[in-house]
Design a protein around this motif. Structure first.
Motif, PDB file in Angstrom:
ATOM      1  N   ALA A  72       0.808  -1.229   0.000  1.00 21.51           N
ATOM      2  CA  ALA A  72       0.000   0.000   0.000  1.00 21.51           C
ATOM      3  C   ALA A  72       0.835   1.270   0.000  1.00 21.51           C
ATOM      4  CB  ALA A  72      -0.931   0.003   1.208  1.00 21.51           C
ATOM      5  N   VAL A  73       2.163   1.163   0.063  1.00 24.44           N
ATOM      6  CA  VAL A  73       3.015   2.357   0.084  1.00 24.44           C
ATOM      7  C   VAL A  73       2.806   3.145  -1.203  1.00 24.44           C
ATOM      8  CG1 VAL A  73       5.401   3.176   0.020  1.00 24.44           C
ATOM      9  CG2 VAL A  73       4.727   1.397   1.636  1.00 24.44           C
ATOM     10  N   GLY A  74       2.500   4.421  -1.067  1.00 28.64           N
ATOM     11  CA  GLY A  74       2.234   5.282  -2.208  1.00 28.64           C
ATOM     12  C   GLY A  74       0.784   5.324  -2.631  1.00 28.64           C
ATOM     13  N   SER A  75      -0.061   4.500  -2.018  1.00 25.85           N
ATOM     14  CA  SER A  75      -1.475   4.447  -2.389  1.00 25.85           C
ATOM     15  C   SER A  75      -2.328   5.209  -1.383  1.00 25.85           C
ATOM     16  CB  SER A  75      -1.951   2.993  -2.466  1.00 25.85           C
ATOM     17  OG  SER A  75      -2.185   2.487  -1.160  1.00 25.85           O
ATOM     18  N   ASP A  76      -3.635   5.212  -1.600  1.00 31.29           N
ATOM     19  CA  ASP A  76      -4.566   5.882  -0.695  1.00 31.29           C
ATOM     20  C   ASP A  76      -5.090   4.960   0.397  1.00 31.29           C
ATOM     21  OD1 ASP A  76      -4.533   8.343  -2.166  1.00 31.29           O
ATOM     22  OD2 ASP A  76      -5.781   7.358  -3.668  1.00 31.29           O
ATOM     23  N   HIS A  77      -4.532   3.754   0.483  1.00 32.74           N
ATOM     24  CA  HIS A  77      -5.072   2.766   1.421  1.00 32.74           C
ATOM     25  C   HIS A  77      -4.101   2.449   2.551  1.00 32.74           C
ATOM     26  CE1 HIS A  77      -7.893   2.400  -1.841  1.00 32.74           C
ATOM     27  NE2 HIS A  77      -6.971   1.915  -2.639  1.00 32.74           N
ATOM     28  N   ILE A  78      -3.198   3.374   2.832  1.00 35.78           N
ATOM     29  CA  ILE A  78      -2.155   3.091   3.807  1.00 35.78           C
ATOM     30  C   ILE A  78      -2.730   2.885   5.206  1.00 35.78           C
ATOM     31  CG2 ILE A  78      -1.626   5.478   4.448  1.00 35.78           C
ATOM     32  CD1 ILE A  78       0.993   2.779   3.611  1.00 35.78           C
ATOM     33  N   ASP A  79      -3.798   3.623   5.566  1.00 36.86           N
ATOM     34  CA  ASP A  79      -4.400   3.497   6.894  1.00 36.86           C
ATOM     35  C   ASP A  79      -4.883   2.070   7.137  1.00 36.86           C
ATOM     36  OD1 ASP A  79      -5.101   6.138   5.476  1.00 36.86           O
ATOM     37  OD2 ASP A  79      -5.204   6.720   7.593  1.00 36.86           O
ATOM     38  N   ILE A  80      -5.651   1.573   6.176  1.00 32.47           N
ATOM     39  CA  ILE A  80      -6.225   0.228   6.308  1.00 32.47           C
ATOM     40  C   ILE A  80      -5.135  -0.825   6.264  1.00 32.47           C
ATOM     41  CG2 ILE A  80      -7.768  -1.445   5.214  1.00 32.47           C
ATOM     42  CD1 ILE A  80      -9.458   0.942   4.278  1.00 32.47           C
ATOM     43  N   ALA A  81      -4.140  -0.642   5.389  1.00 31.42           N
ATOM     44  CA  ALA A  81      -3.055  -1.615   5.277  1.00 31.42           C
ATOM     45  C   ALA A  81      -2.251  -1.694   6.572  1.00 31.42           C
ATOM     46  CB  ALA A  81      -2.141  -1.262   4.106  1.00 31.42           C
ATOM     47  N   LEU A  82      -1.982  -0.547   7.188  1.00 33.95           N
ATOM     48  CA  LEU A  82      -1.256  -0.538   8.454  1.00 33.95           C
ATOM     49  C   LEU A  82      -2.056  -1.268   9.528  1.00 33.95           C
ATOM     50  CD1 LEU A  82       1.086   0.420  10.253  1.00 33.95           C
ATOM     51  CD2 LEU A  82      -0.175   2.560  10.601  1.00 33.95           C
ATOM     52  N   ALA A  83      -3.336  -0.977   9.613  1.00 32.51           N
ATOM     53  CA  ALA A  83      -4.183  -1.634  10.615  1.00 32.51           C
ATOM     54  C   ALA A  83      -4.283  -3.133  10.357  1.00 32.51           C
ATOM     55  CB  ALA A  83      -5.575  -1.005  10.608  1.00 32.51           C
ATOM     56  N   ASP A  84      -4.435  -3.518   9.097  1.00 33.31           N
ATOM     57  CA  ASP A  84      -4.507  -4.945   8.761  1.00 33.31           C
ATOM     58  C   ASP A  84      -3.217  -5.658   9.141  1.00 33.31           C
ATOM     59  OD1 ASP A  84      -7.049  -4.671   7.802  1.00 33.31           O
ATOM     60  OD2 ASP A  84      -6.497  -4.721   5.674  1.00 33.31           O
ATOM     61  N   GLY A  85      -2.079  -5.016   8.852  1.00 37.45           N
ATOM     62  CA  GLY A  85      -0.801  -5.625   9.192  1.00 37.45           C
ATOM     63  C   GLY A  85      -0.649  -5.808  10.684  1.00 37.45           C
ATOM     64  N   LEU A  86      -0.964  -4.782  11.459  1.00 38.10           N
ATOM     65  CA  LEU A  86      -0.840  -4.873  12.920  1.00 38.10           C
ATOM     66  C   LEU A  86      -1.782  -5.917  13.503  1.00 38.10           C
ATOM     67  CD1 LEU A  86      -0.497  -1.067  13.634  1.00 38.10           C
ATOM     68  CD2 LEU A  86       1.194  -2.808  14.252  1.00 38.10           C
ATOM     69  N   ASN A  87      -2.975  -6.015  12.949  1.00 36.67           N
ATOM     70  CA  ASN A  87      -3.937  -6.968  13.489  1.00 36.67           C
ATOM     71  C   ASN A  87      -3.593  -8.408  13.128  1.00 36.67           C
ATOM     72  OD1 ASN A  87      -6.429  -5.853  15.008  1.00 36.67           O
ATOM     73  ND2 ASN A  87      -6.056  -4.328  13.415  1.00 36.67           N
ATOM     74  N   ARG A  88      -2.655  -8.606  12.241  1.00 30.25           N
ATOM     75  CA  ARG A  88      -2.124  -9.952  12.017  1.00 30.25           C
ATOM     76  C   ARG A  88      -1.235 -10.393  13.178  1.00 30.25           C
ATOM     77  NH1 ARG A  88      -1.956 -11.749   6.428  1.00 30.25           N
ATOM     78  NH2 ARG A  88      -2.986 -10.240   5.071  1.00 30.25           N
ATOM     79  N   LEU A  89      -0.714  -9.398  13.912  1.00 31.57           N
ATOM     80  CA  LEU A  89       0.218  -9.687  14.999  1.00 31.57           C
ATOM     81  C   LEU A  89      -0.458  -9.683  16.359  1.00 31.57           C
ATOM     82  CD1 LEU A  89       3.118  -7.385  13.756  1.00 31.57           C
ATOM     83  CD2 LEU A  89       2.692  -9.795  13.196  1.00 31.57           C
ATOM     84  N   ALA A  90      -1.461  -8.829  16.530  1.00 29.09           N
ATOM     85  CA  ALA A  90      -2.191  -8.747  17.796  1.00 29.09           C
ATOM     86  C   ALA A  90      -3.434  -7.906  17.573  1.00 29.09           C
ATOM     87  CB  ALA A  90      -1.331  -8.119  18.891  1.00 29.09           C
ATOM     88  N   ARG A  91      -4.497  -8.246  18.258  1.00 33.18           N
ATOM     89  CA  ARG A  91      -5.710  -7.447  18.117  1.00 33.18           C
ATOM     90  C   ARG A  91      -5.421  -6.004  18.541  1.00 33.18           C
ATOM     91  NH1 ARG A  91     -11.370  -7.792  17.896  1.00 33.18           N
ATOM     92  NH2 ARG A  91     -12.395  -6.012  18.884  1.00 33.18           N
ATOM     93  N   THR A  92      -5.777  -5.094  17.659  1.00 34.63           N
ATOM     94  CA  THR A  92      -5.582  -3.674  17.911  1.00 34.63           C
ATOM     95  C   THR A  92      -6.871  -2.950  17.571  1.00 34.63           C
ATOM     96  OG1 THR A  92      -3.240  -3.879  17.302  1.00 34.63           O
ATOM     97  CG2 THR A  92      -4.170  -1.664  17.359  1.00 34.63           C
ATOM     98  N   ASP A  93      -7.333  -2.082  18.460  1.00 41.55           N
ATOM     99  CA  ASP A  93      -8.608  -1.404  18.253  1.00 41.55           C
ATOM    100  C   ASP A  93      -8.465   0.016  17.723  1.00 41.55           C
ATOM    101  OD1 ASP A  93     -10.190  -3.590  19.204  1.00 41.55           O
ATOM    102  OD2 ASP A  93      -9.559  -3.072  21.235  1.00 41.55           O
ATOM    103  N   ARG A  94      -7.294   0.633  17.940  1.00 36.52           N
ATOM    104  CA  ARG A  94      -7.061   1.996  17.464  1.00 36.52           C
ATOM    105  C   ARG A  94      -5.595   2.130  17.057  1.00 36.52           C
ATOM    106  NH1 ARG A  94     -11.549   4.813  19.562  1.00 36.52           N
ATOM    107  NH2 ARG A  94     -10.670   6.897  19.345  1.00 36.52           N
ATOM    108  N   VAL A  95      -5.354   2.766  15.911  1.00 37.35           N
ATOM    109  CA  VAL A  95      -3.999   2.950  15.391  1.00 37.35           C
ATOM    110  C   VAL A  95      -3.823   4.412  14.999  1.00 37.35           C
ATOM    111  CG1 VAL A  95      -2.325   2.308  13.616  1.00 37.35           C
ATOM    112  CG2 VAL A  95      -3.951   0.598  14.473  1.00 37.35           C
ATOM    113  N   TYR A  96      -2.701   4.994  15.418  1.00 39.94           N
ATOM    114  CA  TYR A  96      -2.407   6.385  15.088  1.00 39.94           C
ATOM    115  C   TYR A  96      -0.909   6.486  14.842  1.00 39.94           C
ATOM    116  CZ  TYR A  96      -3.124  11.485  15.384  1.00 39.94           C
ATOM    117  OH  TYR A  96      -3.232  12.825  15.109  1.00 39.94           O
ATOM    118  N   ALA A  97      -0.512   6.788  13.603  1.00 38.28           N
ATOM    119  CA  ALA A  97       0.906   6.884  13.239  1.00 38.28           C
ATOM    120  C   ALA A  97       1.232   8.323  12.874  1.00 38.28           C
ATOM    121  CB  ALA A  97       1.213   5.959  12.064  1.00 38.28           C
TER     122      ALA A  97
END
Length: 270
Positions: free
Chosen positions: A29-54
């Motif tokens: 998703a780097v360079g695309s408009d979907h970076i928010d969702i991609a970051l959240a999806d990646g993190l939730n593969r590792l542990a349940r996360t309810d809120r993400v702010y980068a």
């Protein structure tokens, strides 16, 4: 408040398959408009996360100066979270003290925060009590003179982060934050020439002539995307929510059969 300024998990270089999958999700998703969702999806593969702010937190400039990379919540209140934090609570975030006292030798920090450890009552109420946040974990990685940060939160229902989850996320974050910085560079790479040649109004007019299927709001959002404005900046400029900006942009891209701003600009400039 539990803060570490030294490497939190020294010697951890093992890249498990789940971390590799999480990074692949983000890289795509780097360079695309979907970076928010991609970051959240990646993190939730590792542990349940309810809120993400980068975001970026400046060390030597005014603390309110910073840049949001991505924001996501499981509950969908992303706009409210981003706007309230940026407008009112960034100045009283305990992260500020971590950044102030970090030595030049520090390259990684971790701040683990529960509601009872937040000194400011208003910040505690809006950012912890109302969204039912049980614990917030912020990873900080030095990038030049600034600190790149990812804050992850869990609600009362999800409970505390486990040590093994933090270990996986720490490995992920060390690579993810430079990728997010690169994402912003790519998004801004083509904007100066465009913004120098055309005003936003001119781009809106071109969009109206060349892409008549777009709605007025979709044209407004796309024109500002072309000149390099972030979703947060567009939301402020148009007085609409950040999530609404993303929705209008995605609808426009679907109508135009494209998937990024790189494909949008040639439609206008050709």
């Amino acid at each position: 408040m539990r803060a570490n300024l030294a490497p939190v998990f020294p010697g951890n270089s093992y890249m498990s398959q789940d971390i590799q999958a999480a990074l692949a999700c983000l890289i795509s998703a780097v360079g695309s408009d979907h970076i928010d969702i991609a970051l959240a999806d990646g993190l939730n593969r590792l542990a349940r996360t309810d809120r993400v702010y980068a975001f970026v937190r400046a060390r030597h400039r005014r603390l309110e100066n910073g840049e949001v990379y991505a924001a996501w919540t499981r509950s969908g209140d992303t706009d409210e979270m981003s706007q309230a934090y940026t407008a009112h609570y960034r100045k009283c975030d305990p992260i500020n003290e971590i950044v102030r006292r970090a030595s030049s030798r520090s390259s990684f920090a971790l701040l683990r925060l529960t509601r009872d450890e937040v000194p400011d009552s208003s910040y505690r109420r809006v950012c912890f009590d109302e969204p039912a946040v049980y614990e917030r974990m912020t990873f900080l990685v030095r990038g030049g003179e600034d600190w790149r940060c990812i804050s992850l939160s869990r609600t009362n229902q999800s409970g505390a982060f486990r040590h093994d989850e933090l270990e996986r996320m720490a490995t992920f974050v060390r690579i993810a934050l430079p990728l997010l910085a690169r994402h912003r560079e790519l998004r801004e790479a083509c904007s100066p020439a465009v913004s120098d040649a055309f005003s936003v109004d001119e781009l809106e007019a071109r969009l109206g002539r060349r892409c008549p299927g777009l709605t007025r709001r979709e044209r407004e959002v796309c024109a500002r995307t072309i000149v390099g404005m972030t979703a947060e900046a567009i939301s402020i400029d148009l007085n609409i929510g950040r999530w609404s900006v993303q929705t209008y942009r995605q609808r426009a891209y679907k109508r135009l059969n494209i998937c990024s701003a790189y494909q949008l600009a040639p439609l206008i400039l050709s």
